[in-house]
Design an enzyme around this catalytic site. Structure first.
Site, short mmCIF file in Angstrom:
data_model
loop_
_atom_site.label_atom_id
_atom_site.label_comp_id
_atom_site.label_asym_id
_atom_site.label_seq_id
_atom_site.Cartn_x
_atom_site.Cartn_y
_atom_site.Cartn_z
CD GLU A 140 -2.99 -1.06 0.50
OE1 GLU A 140 -3.11 -0.08 -0.26
OE2 GLU A 140 -3.81 -1.99 0.53
CB CYS A 174 -1.92 6.94 1.29
SG CYS A 174 -3.16 6.01 2.19
#
Ligand code: NAP
Length: 466
Positions: A229, A263
């Site tokens: 990720e 993010c």
């Protein structure tokens, strides 16, 4: 390892790294634990995980205060993160068994009397995690992994050792057996040694591209499964049919969530020319109204950035753009005083040669682009190396279909900001990584999907093919 308060610069605590001897003990404990833990029932695991959720609920203020002090998110955000983790524990306690149920196949079609896929745990999984959601990033890995019957080894970011140690304590106190979830206080240099150890079977990493590349190449060499990720530079597209006031308000939150260090923050605002002036005015107003200050205070919207270096990095991106002709519409100047604060910033006039055009702005800086039509919006949205989330604001169904089909992203959110839920798969494409966390897909990532074929002895398959 040091825990430093980003709002003041004060060192809160210092911890010794895990020694080689302790590391060996932890790896041995993980292997020992897995041998028995893999045989525990879903009910047993669910009981422990529910207890972890209760502990988080009971200790929410204390845990949130620790996170705020250690990495600067507001106390309100830290409390919400703690509650979200408790919820994820309950979610996987409830759904793991159903997500990992045998998958039957028509036995006749494969010449069997019975045939199915069975999900089985694989062993000790190394989790390399970032500081930005120090509890959530770990729990969203740990809750499904532990429910699947795996054991976890955590290498947390070096700047959040208090949260890292709390996580080990949390799962131990909840009742999970010794060795089931352990924290390693190690630098990133020692990740390779752990990853290559035979007792570690896979790794998950949430963090930057360079860290992901390094871990994935070592794991590839050792033939071990990884989930990555990585970063994102999510577009936030505003079309003429959008509710502009709502888009500006949600867009501000989407950009500034977690002091601009998520993010899935919306980072690039791409606005149709027909509504560009009005949206810009509304957006700059809401961004400018953000109250920057002590993250523990009730009236603070945004706390400091995580470190002096993080602030210097974002300043450099802004300075590079301004030097090349971009225009700052609000923010852009660090405030005086202690702590690593940086204001909500909107910057426009971005061109291809500016770093902000392609790089991830991991801080409270929004770039704003004006486009003539949906094709230009989609091309611009897809220009970066990333593909994590994407937001689009429109009430036009044809627009929605285009965005859903053509945006290169792991998630598309229409008329809302990208958020993670235990129910929904989470992950990216392109430079944002691969694999999925959360939902049924997340728990299956670290399982062996074993094919089971049971026959009567009369059928031997086709002798001419594999
Ligand atoms: P980072 O430097 O990559 O750190 C993340 C973790 O990786 C830390 O535990 C770090 O340890 C470790 N690490 C760093 N370099 C490594 C290497 N070469 N080998 C092994 N481990 C290594 O990331 P960051 O700058 O702190 O975090 C921000 C980045 O993470 C942003 O790009 C953000 O978008 C991304 N992120 C992605 C997601 C997602 O779900 N996709 C979520 C949050 C953040 P040390 O602290 O000891 O260096």
């Amino acid at each position: 390892m040091h825990s430093v308060n980003p709002a003041t610069g004060e060192t809160l605590a210092t911890f010794d790294d895990t020694t080689e001897e302790e590391l060996e003990q932890k790896l041995a404990a993980a292997a020992r634990c897995f041998a028995d833990y893999r045989l525990t029932s879903f009910d047993q695991r669910a009981g422990w995980l529910r207890r972890a959720g209760e502990i988080l609920d009971d200790r929410v203020d204390e845990v949130a205060r620790m996170m705020t002090a250690e990495m600067g998110k507001t106390f309100a955000a830290a409390k919400a993160e703690t509650a979200k983790c408790a919820n994820a524990c309950r979610f996987y306690a409830e759904h793991a068994e159903e997500y990992l149920a045998d998958e039957p196949v028509d036995p006749q079609s494969v010449g069997a009397t019975q045939a199915y896929g069975r999900y089985q745990p694989i062993g000790a999984v190394l989790a390399v995690m970032p500081w930005n959601f120090p509890l959530w990033q770990v729990v969203r890995f740990a809750a499904p992994a532990l429910m699947a019957g795996n054991v976890g080894l955590l290498k947390h970011a070096s700047n959040v050792p208090q949260t890292a140690l709390f996580l080990e304590e949390l799962f131990r106190e909840a009742g999970f057996p010794e060795g089931c979830f352990q924290t390693l206080l190690i630098s990133s240099k020692r990740v390779e040694q752990v990853l290559r150890d035979d007792r570690v079977v896979a790794a998950t990493l949430t963090g930057s591209g360079p860290a992901g590349r390094s871990v994935a190449s070592i794991a590839g060499d050792a033939i071990k499964h990884t989930v990555l990720e990585l970063g994102g530079s999510d577009p936030f597209i505003v079309m003429p049919s959008a509710d502009l006031a709502k888009a500006a308000e949600v867009g501000t939150n989407a950009r500034l969530l977690n002091n601009g260090q998520s993010c899935i923050n919306a980072k690039r605002f791409i606005v149709h020319r027909d509504v560009a002036d009005r949206f810009t005015e509304l957006f700059v107003d809401t961004m400018s109204a953000t109250r920057l200050g002590d993250p523990m205070a009730d009236d603070t919207d945004m706390g400091p950035m995580v470190s002096e270096q993080a602030r210097a990095d974002i300043e450099e991106l802004v300075e590079d753009a301004v030097r090349k002709g971009a225009k700052v519409l609000c923010g852009g100047e660090r405030p005086e005083g202690a702590g690593w604060f940086y204001p909500a910033t909107v910057i426009t006039g971005i061109t291809e040669e500016m770093r902000l055009h392609r790089e991830e702005a991991f801080g409270p800086v929004a770039t704003l682009y004006v486009v003539d039509d949906i094709d230009e919006a989609i091309t611009l949205a897809n220009v970066t190396e990333f593909g994590l989330g994407a937001n689009a604001w429109t009430t036009d169904e044809a627009d929605m279909d285009r965005f859903i089909r053509d945006l290169e992203a792991g998630a598309v959110f229409i008329n809302g900001n990208t958020t993670s839920y235990p129910e929904l798969p989470f992950g990216g494409v392109k430079g944002s990584g691969y694999g999925r966390e959360l939902s049924a897909h997340g728990i299956r990532e670290f399982c062996n999907l074993k094919t089971v074929w049971i026959g009567s002895g009369d059928h031997h398959g086709d002798p001419h093919t594999e």
